[in-house]
Design a protein around this motif. Structure first.
Motif, short mmCIF file in Angstrom:
data_model
loop_
_atom_site.label_atom_id
_atom_site.label_comp_id
_atom_site.label_asym_id
_atom_site.label_seq_id
_atom_site.Cartn_x
_atom_site.Cartn_y
_atom_site.Cartn_z
N SER A 25 -13.93 45.77 45.22
CA SER A 25 -13.05 44.62 44.91
C SER A 25 -12.46 44.00 46.18
O SER A 25 -11.26 43.70 46.26
CB SER A 25 -11.92 45.04 43.96
OG SER A 25 -12.45 45.51 42.74
N ILE A 26 -13.33 43.81 47.18
CA ILE A 26 -12.92 43.15 48.42
C ILE A 26 -13.95 42.07 48.73
O ILE A 26 -15.10 42.15 48.29
CB ILE A 26 -12.82 44.13 49.61
CG1 ILE A 26 -14.13 44.93 49.77
CG2 ILE A 26 -11.63 45.07 49.43
CD1 ILE A 26 -14.15 45.88 50.96
N PRO A 27 -13.56 41.02 49.47
CA PRO A 27 -14.52 39.95 49.77
C PRO A 27 -15.58 40.38 50.79
O PRO A 27 -15.29 41.15 51.72
CB PRO A 27 -13.65 38.83 50.34
CG PRO A 27 -12.44 39.52 50.86
CD PRO A 27 -12.20 40.69 49.96
N HIS A 28 -16.80 39.89 50.58
CA HIS A 28 -17.91 40.09 51.51
C HIS A 28 -17.89 38.91 52.47
O HIS A 28 -18.06 37.76 52.07
CB HIS A 28 -19.23 40.13 50.71
CG HIS A 28 -20.45 40.02 51.56
ND1 HIS A 28 -21.65 39.51 51.08
CD2 HIS A 28 -20.69 40.36 52.85
CE1 HIS A 28 -22.55 39.54 52.04
NE2 HIS A 28 -21.99 40.04 53.12
N ILE A 29 -17.64 39.18 53.74
CA ILE A 29 -17.54 38.13 54.75
C ILE A 29 -18.74 38.24 55.68
O ILE A 29 -18.85 39.18 56.47
CB ILE A 29 -16.23 38.25 55.55
CG1 ILE A 29 -15.02 38.18 54.61
CG2 ILE A 29 -16.15 37.15 56.61
CD1 ILE A 29 -13.68 38.44 55.30
N SER A 30 -19.67 37.29 55.57
CA SER A 30 -20.85 37.31 56.44
C SER A 30 -20.77 36.18 57.46
O SER A 30 -20.18 35.12 57.19
CB SER A 30 -22.13 37.15 55.61
OG SER A 30 -22.33 35.82 55.23
N THR A 31 -21.35 36.42 58.62
CA THR A 31 -21.34 35.40 59.68
C THR A 31 -21.98 34.11 59.20
O THR A 31 -21.47 33.02 59.46
CB THR A 31 -22.08 35.92 60.92
OG1 THR A 31 -21.55 37.19 61.29
CG2 THR A 31 -21.93 34.96 62.08
N GLY A 32 -23.11 34.23 58.49
CA GLY A 32 -23.80 33.04 58.01
C GLY A 32 -22.93 32.21 57.09
O GLY A 32 -22.86 30.98 57.21
N ASP A 33 -22.23 32.87 56.17
CA ASP A 33 -21.34 32.15 55.25
C ASP A 33 -20.18 31.49 56.00
O ASP A 33 -19.76 30.38 55.66
CB ASP A 33 -20.78 33.12 54.19
CG ASP A 33 -21.84 33.56 53.20
OD1 ASP A 33 -22.90 32.90 53.13
OD2 ASP A 33 -21.61 34.57 52.50
N LEU A 34 -19.66 32.18 57.01
CA LEU A 34 -18.56 31.63 57.81
C LEU A 34 -18.99 30.32 58.48
O LEU A 34 -18.27 29.32 58.44
CB LEU A 34 -18.13 32.62 58.90
CG LEU A 34 -17.30 33.83 58.49
CD1 LEU A 34 -17.06 34.72 59.71
CD2 LEU A 34 -15.96 33.40 57.90
N PHE A 35 -20.18 30.35 59.08
CA PHE A 35 -20.68 29.16 59.78
C PHE A 35 -20.90 28.02 58.79
O PHE A 35 -20.48 26.89 59.04
CB PHE A 35 -21.98 29.49 60.52
CG PHE A 35 -21.77 30.11 61.87
CD1 PHE A 35 -22.13 29.45 63.02
CD2 PHE A 35 -21.18 31.36 61.99
CE1 PHE A 35 -21.94 30.02 64.27
CE2 PHE A 35 -20.97 31.94 63.22
CZ PHE A 35 -21.35 31.27 64.37
N ARG A 36 -21.56 28.33 57.68
CA ARG A 36 -21.85 27.28 56.69
C ARG A 36 -20.58 26.67 56.13
O ARG A 36 -20.46 25.45 56.00
CB ARG A 36 -22.72 27.84 55.56
CG ARG A 36 -24.19 28.01 55.94
CD ARG A 36 -25.04 28.40 54.75
NE ARG A 36 -24.80 29.78 54.34
CZ ARG A 36 -25.43 30.82 54.84
NH1 ARG A 36 -26.33 30.65 55.79
NH2 ARG A 36 -25.18 32.04 54.40
#
Length: 218
Positions: A25-36
């Motif tokens: 129950s925590i957010p998945h933070i990916s570099t690709g998503d951050l950039f987009r």
């Protein structure tokens, strides 16, 4: 929990990150998503990143770190997060340490997905993608189409992406060993690293990871 997920290309980080984030129950933070997200929203950091990318240059660490800090400060990450693809090198890891320390926080674990190099090459080089829809993915060993070279879903042609070719995969692995793998030693010195085998079915690896994060024998 505040977790960093590491492992070579082809280790299944994205897949495991999604399942683990849901289970915890925590957010998945990916570099690709951050950039987009930053680029599509036109944030100042997004504009800076786009300028570097458009010029064919790597985005500087400070821009990537700024995006990650902004995302970790969002309300849904108050009780933890799972970082996937960040930090990518030791300088980013050190910056993350400082950012968390400044907020009175710290990482709980660094989950290292371990896969033999030959298996990584086999996994990635064996992928075949549908030209009509890139979400239709097959594998010459693990998920064969009914008819060789033809997508089961839409009948489109299956092909191997250029960055999935063995020579390219081995170059990507070299970059991982040179730039990213050293962060494992950085975090081992802090007693944070939990290493598990990423071989086997997806749900088996997830169970192994959850057990390891809980301090049980994986």
């Amino acid at each position: 929990m505040r977790i960093v997920l590491v492992g070579p290309p082809g280790a299944g980080k994205g897949t495991q990150a999604a399942f683990l984030a849901k289970n915890l129950s925590i957010p998945h933070i990916s570099t690709g998503d951050l950039f987009r997200a930053n680029i599509s929203q036109g944030t100042e950091l997004g504009k800076q990143a786009k300028a570097f990318m458009d010029a064919g240059n790597l985005v500087p660490d400070e821009v990537t770190i700024g995006m990650a800090q902004d995302r970790m400060a969002q309300p849904d990450a108050e009780n933890g997060f799972l970082l996937d693809g960040f930090p990518r090198n030791v300088s980013q890891a050190e910056a993350l340490d400082e950012a968390l320390k400044a907020d009175g926080q710290k990482l709980d674990a660094v989950l290292d997905l371990e896969v033999p190099e030959d298996e990584v090459v086999k996994r990635i080089a064996g992928r075949r993608i549908c030209r009509n829809d890139s979400s239709h993915v097959f594998h010459v060993t693990y998920s064969q189409p009914k008819q060789e070279g033809v997508c089961d879903v839409c009948g489109g042609e299956l092909y191997q992406r250029g960055d999935d070719k063995e020579e390219t995969v081995r170059k990507r692995l070299d970059v991982y060993h040179r730039e990213t793998e050293p962060i494992i030693d950085h975090y081992k010195a802090q007693g944070l690293v939990v290493t598990i085998s990423a071989l086997g079915k997806v749900d088996e690896v997830t169970k192994r990871a959850m057990a390891a994060l809980a301090g049980e024998n994986a």
